[in-house]
Design a protein around this motif. Structure first.
Motif, PDB file in Angstrom:
ATOM      1  N   SER A  17     -10.080  -2.020   0.660  1.00  0.00           N
ATOM      2  CA  SER A  17     -10.512  -0.804   1.355  1.00  0.00           C
ATOM      3  C   SER A  17      -9.700   0.422   0.976  1.00  0.00           C
ATOM      4  N   SER A  18      -8.567   0.229   0.319  1.00  0.00           N
ATOM      5  CA  SER A  18      -7.678   1.351   0.018  1.00  0.00           C
ATOM      6  C   SER A  18      -8.073   2.048  -1.283  1.00  0.00           C
ATOM      7  N   TRP A  48      -6.186   2.522  -3.666  1.00  0.00           N
ATOM      8  CA  TRP A  48      -5.326   1.985  -4.722  1.00  0.00           C
ATOM      9  C   TRP A  48      -5.656   0.526  -5.053  1.00  0.00           C
ATOM     10  N   SER A  49      -6.895   0.126  -4.786  1.00  0.00           N
ATOM     11  CA  SER A  49      -7.289  -1.279  -4.923  1.00  0.00           C
ATOM     12  C   SER A  49      -7.091  -1.817  -6.337  1.00  0.00           C
ATOM     13  N   GLN A  62       1.181   4.177  -3.371  1.00  0.00           N
ATOM     14  CA  GLN A  62       0.980   5.626  -3.299  1.00  0.00           C
ATOM     15  C   GLN A  62       2.032   6.410  -4.071  1.00  0.00           C
ATOM     16  N   ILE A 120       0.832  -1.203   0.000  1.00  0.00           N
ATOM     17  CA  ILE A 120       0.000   0.000   0.000  1.00  0.00           C
ATOM     18  C   ILE A 120       0.870   1.257   0.000  1.00  0.00           C
ATOM     19  N   ASN A 132      -7.459  -5.102   3.365  1.00  0.00           N
ATOM     20  CA  ASN A 132      -6.842  -3.772   3.343  1.00  0.00           C
ATOM     21  C   ASN A 132      -6.707  -3.232   1.927  1.00  0.00           C
ATOM     22  N   PHE A 133      -6.383  -4.097   0.986  1.00  0.00           N
ATOM     23  CA  PHE A 133      -6.259  -3.668  -0.416  1.00  0.00           C
ATOM     24  C   PHE A 133      -7.597  -3.171  -0.950  1.00  0.00           C
ATOM     25  N   TYR A 144       3.101   9.327   5.411  1.00  0.00           N
ATOM     26  CA  TYR A 144       2.414   8.121   5.876  1.00  0.00           C
ATOM     27  C   TYR A 144       1.959   8.208   7.323  1.00  0.00           C
TER      28      TYR A 144
END
Length: 221
Positions: free
Chosen positions: A69-70, A72-73, A44, A40, A66-67, A217
């Motif tokens: 939900s991000s 950048w999925s 970015q 992740i 997590n992917f 971050y």
């Protein structure tokens, strides 16, 4: 697996290499992804397609969640597999790994943590052999290691025709010894650029160097 400071620093260090155009990967493989943190962070700062693999089912499930939900999925994909048995869809421009490294230490009660932190599922020399087969000719390998294991790893990597080009040694403060090393390796032998970083200064505050890498971050730097 909990997110730790040295993993965040490692992800930021590699992401900075991409942001500064020192490496320009279009494909990235994250071996032993855990929560998916490193993938992740790199998503970015790059336009790469990122594959993340983990042998532990719970870690794979957490990374996948997590992917999704991000933001950048679309460029992130998780796989549940043993890397030594995995049939990769292609070779990669960049491979990142925080490998298991506590050989011959006492085991924890949590099996997933044992696999993550000890050389149970794969030895480091097996990892290097696999990485060599998955890298494109001009690709790079980024690794986070305990400082005490660095020399051994450099020799093992050289035996697999992977050579250090960047090396950062990390310590908690100026009063502490080094405890982690971040390496960037490639197929061609070149001169090594060596740097060092202290996470905190003498007043127990984050150093300017640490803040410079992590400010994008961490919420409160």
């Amino acid at each position: 697996m909990k997110v730790c400071t040295d993993s965040c620093l490692f992800g930021a260090w590699v992401a900075n290499k991409i942001e500064q155009k020192m490496i320009s990967p279009k494909t990235i493989l994250d071996i032993g992804t855990g929560t998916g943190l490193l993938s992740i962070m790199l998503a970015q700062k790059s336009v790469a397609q990122i594959h993340a693999i983990d042998i532990d089912k719970k870690s794979f499930a957490q990374a996948s969640e997590n992917f999704i939900s991000s933001p950048w999925s679309q460029c992130l994909q998780a796989f549940h597999s043993d890397i030594t048995e995995w049939k990769a869809p292609a070779k990669y421009d960049l491979i990142i790994c925080n490998p298991p490294f506590y050989e011959n230490h006492l085991l924890a009660k949590d099996e997933g943590r044992n696999i993550s932190k000890h050389n149970m599922a794969m030895r480091l020399d097996d990892l290097l052999f696999k990485v060599k087969s998955l890298l494109v000719d001009d690709g790079s390998l980024a690794v986070l290691l305990p400082w005490a294991r660095t020399k051994w790893f450099e020799n093992a990597a050289s035996a697999n025709s992977l050579f250090v080009k960047e090396k950062m040694e990390v310590r908690q403060t100026l009063q502490h010894n080094y405890f982690r090393t971040m390496l960037l390796l490639q197929n061609q032998k070149v001169g090594i650029r060596k740097t060092e970083l202290s996470i905190k200064n003498n007043t127990n505050e984050y150093t300017h160097e640490f803040i410079g890498l992590l400010k994008d971050y961490y919420l409160y730097l």
